[in-house]
Design a protein around this motif. Sequence first.
Motif, PDB file in Angstrom:
ATOM      1  N   ARG A 152      39.159  40.286  33.173  1.00 29.05           N
ATOM      2  CA  ARG A 152      38.818  39.360  34.263  1.00 29.05           C
ATOM      3  C   ARG A 152      39.697  39.573  35.502  1.00 29.05           C
ATOM      4  O   ARG A 152      39.232  39.379  36.628  1.00 29.05           O
ATOM      5  N   ILE A 153      40.945  39.964  35.303  1.00 28.06           N
ATOM      6  CA  ILE A 153      41.835  40.097  36.469  1.00 28.06           C
ATOM      7  C   ILE A 153      42.203  41.561  36.740  1.00 28.06           C
ATOM      8  O   ILE A 153      43.119  41.824  37.517  1.00 28.06           O
ATOM      9  N   ALA A 154      41.483  42.495  36.151  1.00 31.78           N
ATOM     10  CA  ALA A 154      41.750  43.914  36.388  1.00 31.78           C
ATOM     11  C   ALA A 154      41.620  44.238  37.874  1.00 31.78           C
ATOM     12  O   ALA A 154      40.680  43.816  38.549  1.00 31.78           O
ATOM     13  N   GLY A 168      50.288  42.573  38.396  1.00 32.63           N
ATOM     14  CA  GLY A 168      49.161  43.393  38.794  1.00 32.63           C
ATOM     15  C   GLY A 168      49.259  43.927  40.204  1.00 32.63           C
ATOM     16  O   GLY A 168      50.240  43.699  40.919  1.00 32.63           O
ATOM     17  N   SER A 169      48.216  44.642  40.610  1.00 29.28           N
ATOM     18  CA  SER A 169      48.153  45.191  41.957  1.00 29.28           C
ATOM     19  C   SER A 169      46.714  45.163  42.435  1.00 29.28           C
ATOM     20  O   SER A 169      45.783  45.184  41.630  1.00 29.28           O
ATOM     21  N   GLY A 170      46.544  45.088  43.746  1.00 30.63           N
ATOM     22  CA  GLY A 170      45.215  45.018  44.324  1.00 30.63           C
ATOM     23  C   GLY A 170      45.081  43.790  45.194  1.00 30.63           C
ATOM     24  O   GLY A 170      46.092  43.180  45.584  1.00 30.63           O
ATOM     25  N   PRO A 171      43.860  43.389  45.528  1.00 30.24           N
ATOM     26  CA  PRO A 171      43.652  42.173  46.317  1.00 30.24           C
ATOM     27  C   PRO A 171      44.351  40.983  45.663  1.00 30.24           C
ATOM     28  O   PRO A 171      44.259  40.798  44.445  1.00 30.24           O
ATOM     29  N   VAL A 191      39.722  27.604  39.964  1.00 29.75           N
ATOM     30  CA  VAL A 191      39.623  28.549  41.079  1.00 29.75           C
ATOM     31  C   VAL A 191      39.797  27.853  42.423  1.00 29.75           C
ATOM     32  O   VAL A 191      40.286  28.453  43.388  1.00 29.75           O
ATOM     33  N   ARG A 192      39.424  26.582  42.512  1.00 28.11           N
ATOM     34  CA  ARG A 192      39.544  25.869  43.794  1.00 28.11           C
ATOM     35  C   ARG A 192      40.998  25.731  44.243  1.00 28.11           C
ATOM     36  O   ARG A 192      41.266  25.451  45.413  1.00 28.11           O
ATOM     37  N   ASP A 193      41.942  25.921  43.323  1.00 31.73           N
ATOM     38  CA  ASP A 193      43.364  25.845  43.671  1.00 31.73           C
ATOM     39  C   ASP A 193      43.900  27.167  44.212  1.00 31.73           C
ATOM     40  O   ASP A 193      45.050  27.231  44.641  1.00 31.73           O
ATOM     41  N   GLY A 198      41.393  38.220  46.741  1.00 33.96           N
ATOM     42  CA  GLY A 198      40.904  38.565  45.410  1.00 33.96           C
ATOM     43  C   GLY A 198      40.126  37.454  44.725  1.00 33.96           C
ATOM     44  O   GLY A 198      39.549  37.666  43.656  1.00 33.96           O
ATOM     45  N   VAL A 199      40.100  36.263  45.334  1.00 36.87           N
ATOM     46  CA  VAL A 199      39.452  35.122  44.677  1.00 36.87           C
ATOM     47  C   VAL A 199      37.966  35.360  44.457  1.00 36.87           C
ATOM     48  O   VAL A 199      37.420  35.018  43.399  1.00 36.87           O
ATOM     49  N   ALA A 200      37.285  35.931  45.444  1.00 43.15           N
ATOM     50  CA  ALA A 200      35.844  36.162  45.309  1.00 43.15           C
ATOM     51  C   ALA A 200      35.534  37.080  44.129  1.00 43.15           C
ATOM     52  O   ALA A 200      34.560  36.857  43.393  1.00 43.15           O
TER      53      ALA A 200
END
Length: 206
Positions: A152-154, A168-171, A191-193, A198-200
């Motif tokens: 999910r967070i890759a 991690g790394s990225g957006p 997610v609203r927090d 990278g949220v999208a």
Amino acid sequence: MPDLWAQIHAERRALAADLAALTFEQWAYPSLCDGWSVRDVVAHLAASTKLTPGRFFSALITSGFRFNTLGAQKLAEELGASPEDTLANFCATIETTTHPPGPAGAMLGEIVVHSADVRRPLGIGTHSSAEAMIGAARVFLSSNAVIGARRRIAGLRLRANDLGWTSGSGPEIEGPMVSLVLAMCGRPAAVRDLTGEGVATLQARL
């Protein structure tokens, strides 16, 4: 291992203290787990502490190798006749070190996430300790088993703006540690927090 279990036991005690003040109506509130009430989640926590590897595989065979059936059976056993029974069953497991097949660290992840699953809908502000939340995040990020957090967070970078923790790394995705842990475990309400480019991507993977 003793430090790990000390954390797990402390998290269970803290949750039990919060649960002791609930009204009958609050026990029936929907949790962040789809289809489960607050009371269901607490019963599940109690049930998971009684599944040794031997008991787990025996129950799995009895259930026809249907994980959902096994879970429902064990949850029903711990609900009892009333919320008081459910809480008593959970409290009786606080100091145990029994757990299903898999690493003991998974039990830290379970109590951290499920505590938030019940506290958040109830508006209870108590959060797990910083050490427990970071430990839970490490558990989830190390495996895709059951939870699928690593997938999910890759390719994303997580930053806890209350603890100074990053991974991690990225957006980037930034927010409170408890919300990051909930989001990586697939809880849309968290997610609203969160903020960041990278949220999208994370939202699309929930």
